[in-house]
Design an enzyme around this catalytic site. Sequence first.
Site, PDB file in Angstrom:
ATOM      1  N   ASP A  13       7.339 -28.705 -18.574  1.00  0.00           N
ATOM      2  CA  ASP A  13       7.128 -27.409 -19.229  1.00  0.00           C
ATOM      3  C   ASP A  13       8.344 -27.133 -20.115  1.00  0.00           C
ATOM      4  OD1 ASP A  13       5.720 -24.315 -18.207  1.00  0.00           O
ATOM      5  OD2 ASP A  13       7.275 -24.533 -19.709  1.00  0.00           O
ATOM      6  N   ASP A 111       2.817 -26.161 -24.479  1.00  0.00           N
ATOM      7  CA  ASP A 111       4.153 -26.608 -24.059  1.00  0.00           C
ATOM      8  C   ASP A 111       4.190 -27.238 -22.669  1.00  0.00           C
ATOM      9  OD1 ASP A 111       4.051 -24.339 -22.383  1.00  0.00           O
ATOM     10  OD2 ASP A 111       6.192 -23.996 -22.600  1.00  0.00           O
ATOM     11  N   GLU A 112       3.047 -27.655 -22.167  1.00  0.00           N
ATOM     12  CA  GLU A 112       2.995 -28.196 -20.805  1.00  0.00           C
ATOM     13  C   GLU A 112       2.077 -29.387 -20.696  1.00  0.00           C
ATOM     14  OE1 GLU A 112       1.905 -25.351 -17.548  1.00  0.00           O
ATOM     15  OE2 GLU A 112       2.748 -23.999 -19.059  1.00  0.00           O
TER      16      GLU A 112
HETATM   17  P1  DGT Z   1       9.843 -20.565 -19.995  1.00  0.00           P
HETATM   18  O1  DGT Z   1       8.813 -21.640 -19.752  1.00  0.00           O
HETATM   19  O2  DGT Z   1       9.886 -19.541 -18.932  1.00  0.00           O
HETATM   20  O3  DGT Z   1      11.218 -21.108 -20.304  1.00  0.00           O
HETATM   21  O4  DGT Z   1       9.396 -19.763 -21.294  1.00  0.00           O
HETATM   22  P2  DGT Z   1       8.191 -20.025 -22.296  1.00  0.00           P
HETATM   23  O5  DGT Z   1       8.396 -19.136 -23.447  1.00  0.00           O
HETATM   24  O6  DGT Z   1       8.069 -21.491 -22.621  1.00  0.00           O
HETATM   25  O7  DGT Z   1       6.966 -19.511 -21.447  1.00  0.00           O
HETATM   26  P3  DGT Z   1       5.565 -20.197 -21.126  1.00  0.00           P
HETATM   27  O8  DGT Z   1       5.750 -21.619 -20.725  1.00  0.00           O
HETATM   28  O9  DGT Z   1       4.895 -19.298 -20.170  1.00  0.00           O
HETATM   29  O10 DGT Z   1       4.754 -20.121 -22.480  1.00  0.00           O
HETATM   30  C1  DGT Z   1       4.849 -21.088 -23.495  1.00  0.00           C
HETATM   31  C2  DGT Z   1       4.682 -20.403 -24.835  1.00  0.00           C
HETATM   32  O11 DGT Z   1       3.429 -19.716 -24.889  1.00  0.00           O
HETATM   33  C3  DGT Z   1       5.727 -19.339 -25.103  1.00  0.00           C
HETATM   34  O12 DGT Z   1       6.899 -19.864 -25.711  1.00  0.00           O
HETATM   35  C4  DGT Z   1       5.019 -18.367 -25.979  1.00  0.00           C
HETATM   36  C5  DGT Z   1       3.575 -18.447 -25.558  1.00  0.00           C
HETATM   37  N1  DGT Z   1       3.281 -17.326 -24.657  1.00  0.00           N
HETATM   38  C6  DGT Z   1       3.605 -17.197 -23.352  1.00  0.00           C
HETATM   39  N2  DGT Z   1       3.198 -16.028 -22.859  1.00  0.00           N
HETATM   40  C7  DGT Z   1       2.597 -15.381 -23.882  1.00  0.00           C
HETATM   41  C8  DGT Z   1       1.953 -14.113 -24.003  1.00  0.00           C
HETATM   42  O13 DGT Z   1       1.871 -13.329 -23.058  1.00  0.00           O
HETATM   43  N3  DGT Z   1       1.432 -13.819 -25.243  1.00  0.00           N
HETATM   44  C9  DGT Z   1       1.501 -14.686 -26.302  1.00  0.00           C
HETATM   45  N4  DGT Z   1       0.981 -14.353 -27.478  1.00  0.00           N
HETATM   46  N5  DGT Z   1       2.106 -15.866 -26.223  1.00  0.00           N
HETATM   47  C10 DGT Z   1       2.643 -16.223 -25.022  1.00  0.00           C
HETATM   48 CA    CA Z   2       4.119 -23.117 -20.266  1.00  0.00          CA
HETATM   49 CA    CA Z   3       7.512 -23.037 -21.059  1.00  0.00          CA
END
Ligand code: DGT
Ligand code: CA
Ligand code: CA
Length: 362
Positions: A13, A111-112
């Site tokens: 991830d 991203d996973e």
């Molecule tokens: P992490 O994995 O905790 O370091 O942070 P992220 O940002 O990679 O979080 P993740 O893996 O849940 O989500 C991957 C991408 O998907 C993130 O960079 C942006 C998008 N994303 C996540 N949650 C939301 C959301 O609630 N709304 C929208 N529009 N996009 C989202």
């Molecule tokens: Ca993710």
């Molecule tokens: Ca992520």
Amino acid sequence: MPNNNPRIILHVDMDYFFAQCEEREHPELKGKPVVICVYSGRGGDSGAVSTSNYEARKFGIKAGIPISRAKKLNPDAIFLPVNMELYRGISDEVMEILRGYCVSFEQESVDEAFCDITGRVSDFDEAKLLAMRIKEEIRQKVGLTCSAGVAPNKLIAKISSDFRKPDGLTVVKPDEILQFLAPLKITDLTGVGKKTGERLNELGVKTIGELSKLPAEELIREFGQAKGIWLKQASQGIDDSPVVEREGTEQIGRMTTLKEDTRDLNVILDVIDELSEDVFRKLEARKLAFRSVTFVAISTDFKTRTKTHMLEAPAKDSAAIKENVHRLAKLFLTEHPVTLRRVGVRVANLTGEKGQKTLGEF
Ligand code: DGT
Ligand code: CA
Ligand code: CA
């Protein structure tokens, strides 16, 4: 395979993915709070935060909160709109690396992904070394950090990739599953949402360990047959679901940085010929045909743009890649007065040898 030979599943991830992509494209953002926003289109700051980097998270800015609230939490943070083309391009680079290491591969989101590496490594210690190598390759070739989990099944692999973030690596061997799960919150169990979590809390269950001690009958009474049984099994770390490619998600692509920034068509055509050859070799090795060809251009202002052509019928020859991508590149340069920094070639809508989809459906 006999049951005493556990599977070895890797889950990767990407860390704060959209925001980290922006940091790669704009290195001057590193160290500053960065917030990626989905603007609702109703003007002003109406909309929600898609994600934020860890600096911004320190201020309480996280996915899902209104942009207006994020601006109050830290007015000096950098607020950027979603640039999905950029993230997809970078996602393709990551997935391509992962795919190279696994027996079977399943991209789960932008991203996973899951990689079944059973047989590629002989035990969990070797699997840990492989995971470290993959993380390093992603860091060097793509320039991004990720968090990884290695476990005997998808459920535990996914929970373990989330266990230490960012830039984490967690290995859970078969005999460590119960002790790994026991202290975790029930909502850490992938598939247990807020509603189920609240209901379980009402039953006095807070941790996965506590959940695993509830009798199956009670869970079935509460949540129905299918979900009750699933909860009982998941709480004990049991998951037999296979790693299988998802239909329609597969693409094969190659990107490269140009020796010098340029918009010279001949220079660009030479580079995309090489990339097309690479893409073709990968297709040929897996006997796949494609129906769409994409030219990817990243200009010196760091914008990623793509042009795609859909073929009338699946093709499998390198000429079909080159001719189309040449045409798309020419068209792109006439349409966009920009200088290019990186270019890429990608094929998608892949089908197997007999023309059926790469997965399932005939
Ligand atoms: P992490 O994995 O905790 O370091 O942070 P992220 O940002 O990679 O979080 P993740 O893996 O849940 O989500 C991957 C991408 O998907 C993130 O960079 C942006 C998008 N994303 C996540 N949650 C939301 C959301 O609630 N709304 C929208 N529009 N996009 C989202
Ligand atoms: Ca993710
Ligand atoms: Ca992520």
